[in-house]
Design a protein around this motif. Structure first.
Motif, PDB file in Angstrom:
ATOM      1  N   GLY A 224      53.169 -15.633  22.476  1.00 56.01           N
ATOM      2  CA  GLY A 224      54.523 -16.097  22.215  1.00 56.01           C
ATOM      3  C   GLY A 224      55.573 -15.003  22.251  1.00 56.01           C
ATOM      4  O   GLY A 224      56.682 -15.191  21.731  1.00 56.01           O
ATOM      5  N   THR A 225      55.253 -13.873  22.886  1.00 54.43           N
ATOM      6  CA  THR A 225      56.227 -12.782  22.940  1.00 54.43           C
ATOM      7  C   THR A 225      57.254 -12.961  24.057  1.00 54.43           C
ATOM      8  O   THR A 225      58.115 -12.109  24.253  1.00 54.43           O
ATOM      9  N   LEU A 226      57.167 -14.092  24.773  1.00 54.57           N
ATOM     10  CA  LEU A 226      58.184 -14.407  25.776  1.00 54.57           C
ATOM     11  C   LEU A 226      59.220 -15.369  25.203  1.00 54.57           C
ATOM     12  O   LEU A 226      60.018 -15.952  25.935  1.00 54.57           O
ATOM     13  N   ILE A 227      59.190 -15.525  23.880  1.00 58.89           N
ATOM     14  CA  ILE A 227      60.146 -16.367  23.163  1.00 58.89           C
ATOM     15  C   ILE A 227      61.196 -15.460  22.518  1.00 58.89           C
ATOM     16  O   ILE A 227      60.858 -14.388  22.007  1.00 58.89           O
ATOM     17  N   PRO A 228      62.466 -15.854  22.526  1.00 57.15           N
ATOM     18  CA  PRO A 228      63.519 -14.993  21.961  1.00 57.15           C
ATOM     19  C   PRO A 228      63.284 -14.692  20.474  1.00 57.15           C
ATOM     20  O   PRO A 228      62.748 -15.520  19.736  1.00 57.15           O
ATOM     21  N   VAL A 229      63.717 -13.520  20.063  1.00 57.76           N
ATOM     22  CA  VAL A 229      63.630 -13.138  18.655  1.00 57.76           C
ATOM     23  C   VAL A 229      64.831 -13.706  17.910  1.00 57.76           C
ATOM     24  O   VAL A 229      65.762 -14.252  18.507  1.00 57.76           O
TER      25      VAL A 229
END
Length: 249
Positions: A224-229
């Protein structure tokens, strides 16, 4: 304002052209079908005459790192060189959320593009967005083999292409701002569930085969590191709303 849209006939580009024209801007679309080739520079100099701002949403579909890097290197360098000759004052580019953590394939090309833009000598604005809702039908088309569709294990937060276009035109109107806050859709999704919904909506009888993508790209997709922070801009239209509206069908 006179705006040139590189990739103006593409998934996001057609929305950028429409939004900019709705706001009263004079818009030039740059694409091979309109006589402009970013990779070899054909037609660029003439097309950019009198242009104030360029919005670059050009791209290609590939999983090859070399093809992506070559395309974005050549296209961006040619575009920036032509902009300097034409006196363009602002370059706006669209990139992808999370490319720092998945530097292969298309993402590697986008990293190169961002670097070219930052050091290209034209005042710039950069917007990273998540995958568009259209990513799902593109996945089905590209990853189908007969009755099977191979779907990567992936968390994503898809956003409407028109909402990305609105953000890009807003950026063009605001002037050079460097990197803008990332833009994602209103909710996180699992790609497999999105594909299931799309297949049901389009009445396609295919069996989904989960695919574990290797390497840094695969890990980023699964974690899920391609999801915005936190702090990113958030769109309004969900994938299911887009699907029910019949867009992309």
């Amino acid at each position: 304002m006179r705006i040139a849209v590189a990739g103006g006939t593409g998934t996001v580009g057609r929305h950028v052209v429409a939004v900019a024209r709705e706001r009263g801007h004079d818009v030039v679309s740059l694409s091979r079908s309109e006589g402009v080739d970013l990779v070899n520079g054909r037609g660029l100099t003439q097309a950019l005459q009198g242009v104030d701002t360029v919005i670059d949403v050009s791209g290609l579909q590939t999983i090859s790192t070399k093809k992506a890097v070559d395309f974005f290197t050549n296209a961006t360098q040619n575009l920036l060189a032509a902009e300097k000759l034409a006196g363009v004052k602002h370059h706006v580019a669209l990139s992808i959320v999370g490319i720092d953590k998945a530097d292969s394939g298309l993402y590697a090309g986008k990293l190169v593009q961002e670097d070219e833009v930052r050091h290209g000598g034209i005042p710039w604005t950069l917007l990273r967005s998540t995958q568009f809702h259209e990513f799902v039908p593109m996945t089905v088309k590209a990853a189908s083999a007969g009755p099977l569709v191979f779907v990567p294990r992936m968390f994503t937060q898809p956003v409407a292409a028109r909402e990305v276009a609105v953000a890009l035109v807003d950026g063009a109107e605001a002037g050079p701002k460097g990197r803008l806050p990332d833009l994602g859709g209103p909710r996180a999704e699992v790609l497999k569930a999105m594909v299931e919904a799309y297949l049901t909506r389009t009445r396609q009888k295919k069996r989904i085969v989960p695919l574990r993508v290797p390497g840094t790209m695969g890990r980023a997709m699964r974690k899920g590191t391609l999801i915005p922070v936190a702090g990113a801009a958030v769109g309004r239209q969900t994938f299911l709303e887009w699907l029910e509206a019949g867009e992309g069908l």
